[in-house]
Design a protein around this motif. Structure first.
Motif, PDB file in Angstrom:
ATOM      1  N   ILE A   2       5.336  -2.332   0.981  1.00  0.00           N
ATOM      2  CA  ILE A   2       4.518  -3.434   1.477  1.00  0.00           C
ATOM      3  C   ILE A   2       3.199  -3.466   0.704  1.00  0.00           C
ATOM      4  CG2 ILE A   2       3.227  -4.268   3.497  1.00  0.00           C
ATOM      5  CD1 ILE A   2       6.210  -4.535   3.870  1.00  0.00           C
ATOM      6  N   GLN A   4      -0.619  -4.816   1.139  1.00  0.00           N
ATOM      7  CA  GLN A   4      -1.522  -5.297   2.185  1.00  0.00           C
ATOM      8  C   GLN A   4      -2.729  -5.990   1.562  1.00  0.00           C
ATOM      9  OE1 GLN A   4      -2.108  -1.631   4.552  1.00  0.00           O
ATOM     10  NE2 GLN A   4      -1.219  -2.826   6.227  1.00  0.00           N
ATOM     11  N   ASN A   7      -5.240  -9.344   6.477  1.00  0.00           N
ATOM     12  CA  ASN A   7      -4.341  -9.163   7.625  1.00  0.00           C
ATOM     13  C   ASN A   7      -2.910  -9.585   7.293  1.00  0.00           C
ATOM     14  OD1 ASN A   7      -4.687 -11.954   7.550  1.00  0.00           O
ATOM     15  ND2 ASN A   7      -4.721 -12.160   9.771  1.00  0.00           N
ATOM     16  N   THR A   8      -2.537  -9.536   6.007  1.00  0.00           N
ATOM     17  CA  THR A   8      -1.173  -9.875   5.615  1.00  0.00           C
ATOM     18  C   THR A   8      -0.459  -8.667   5.047  1.00  0.00           C
ATOM     19  OG1 THR A   8      -1.891 -10.638   3.420  1.00  0.00           O
ATOM     20  CG2 THR A   8      -1.667 -12.314   5.131  1.00  0.00           C
ATOM     21  N   ASN A   9       0.771  -8.508   5.467  1.00  0.00           N
ATOM     22  CA  ASN A   9       1.662  -7.492   4.908  1.00  0.00           C
ATOM     23  C   ASN A   9       2.711  -8.238   4.091  1.00  0.00           C
ATOM     24  OD1 ASN A   9       0.255  -5.556   6.312  1.00  0.00           O
ATOM     25  ND2 ASN A   9       1.821  -5.239   7.863  1.00  0.00           N
ATOM     26  N   SER A  11       5.842  -8.424   1.414  1.00  0.00           N
ATOM     27  CA  SER A  11       6.983  -7.702   0.864  1.00  0.00           C
ATOM     28  C   SER A  11       6.843  -7.629  -0.651  1.00  0.00           C
ATOM     29  CB  SER A  11       8.282  -8.430   1.224  1.00  0.00           C
ATOM     30  OG  SER A  11       9.351  -7.903   0.463  1.00  0.00           O
ATOM     31  N   TYR A 136      -1.268  -9.095  12.500  1.00  0.00           N
ATOM     32  CA  TYR A 136      -1.077  -9.362  11.074  1.00  0.00           C
ATOM     33  C   TYR A 136      -0.013 -10.444  10.867  1.00  0.00           C
ATOM     34  CZ  TYR A 136       3.244  -6.654  11.338  1.00  0.00           C
ATOM     35  OH  TYR A 136       4.497  -6.209  11.658  1.00  0.00           O
ATOM     36  N   ALA A 138       3.321 -11.264   8.438  1.00  0.00           N
ATOM     37  CA  ALA A 138       4.309 -10.711   7.514  1.00  0.00           C
ATOM     38  C   ALA A 138       4.710 -11.821   6.541  1.00  0.00           C
ATOM     39  CB  ALA A 138       5.520 -10.192   8.271  1.00  0.00           C
ATOM     40  N   TRP A 177      -7.136 -14.665  -1.973  1.00  0.00           N
ATOM     41  CA  TRP A 177      -5.948 -13.920  -1.566  1.00  0.00           C
ATOM     42  C   TRP A 177      -4.940 -13.890  -2.697  1.00  0.00           C
ATOM     43  CZ3 TRP A 177      -0.736 -14.733  -1.163  1.00  0.00           C
ATOM     44  CH2 TRP A 177      -0.005 -13.879  -0.333  1.00  0.00           C
ATOM     45  N   CYS A 184      -2.592  -7.013  -7.643  1.00  0.00           N
ATOM     46  CA  CYS A 184      -1.668  -5.993  -7.134  1.00  0.00           C
ATOM     47  C   CYS A 184      -0.376  -5.991  -7.945  1.00  0.00           C
ATOM     48  CB  CYS A 184      -1.332  -6.231  -5.663  1.00  0.00           C
ATOM     49  SG  CYS A 184      -2.666  -5.851  -4.516  1.00  0.00           S
TER      50      CYS A 184
END
Length: 191
Positions: A2, A4, A7-9, A11, A136, A138, A177, A184
């Protein structure tokens, strides 16, 4: 795995997998196949009711009948607002081009300047699905056979899911974001 961001997880599938819609091959089946209509945010439901006259002439007679009978949407078994569907398949906002490809009447109206609303964000984000939990959100990739040609085309073009969906991801979560997700992804592939 995951990722992060706030507040978002998210995939890792969004950065690992490849995807580019291939409407010429799939014919827009994601707007036809499935268990329910497109998920709607409450504000989108209100917008769709307001812009209905702008898209009405592009809808099928069957879709108009469904809308007249039950409205543009309903609350599904999970308690989510979704668009109404015709015969358990087509979203009521689908329309077809001369080649038989399923298109979105809302997006068509927007492109033609009849409304400034593009389409529900869940449709714009597809094949990504966002689920709100207490603390959160997903952000997951929905994979199924309908989109197999999009995975093949994405691989050929070396286009990752998050890259293909740049515009709708920014629409949903913002530029900052998306920039964090891109960073990432770049770090992930240097590991």
């Amino acid at each position: 795995m995951i990722i992060q961001i706030g507040n978002t997880n998210i995939s890792v599938d969004l950065v690992e997998r490849f995807f580019t819609c291939d409407l010429a091959r799939c014919k827009g089946l994601c707007c036809v196949e499935g268990e329910a209509g497109a998920p709607l945010e409450k504000k989108e439901f209100d917008i769709l009711r307001k812009i209905l006259p702008a898209v009405w002439d592009d809808l099928s007679p069957e879709a108009k009948e469904v809308i007249n009978r039950q409205g543009i949407g309903y609350v599904d078994a999970e308690g989510d607002i979704v668009t109404s569907v015709v015969n358990g398949r087509d979203c009521v906002f689908t329309c077809y081009d001369a080649g038989g490809t399923c298109k979105c009447a809302i997006e068509k109206a927007c492109v033609e300047g009849r409304t400034d609303f593009m389409k529900p964000v869940s449709c714009h984000l597809y094949p990504v699905r966002v689920t709100q939990y207490k603390d959160y959100m997903a952000v997951n990739l929905h994979r199924w056979s309908v989109c197999r040609t999009a995975e093949i085309l994405g691989t050929q073009k070396h286009m990752r899911v998050y890259q293909f969906l740049r515009e709708p991801l920014i629409r949903k979560f913002g530029e900052e974001w998306y920039g964090a997700l891109d960073l990432c992804a770049k770090k992930y592939f240097k590991l």
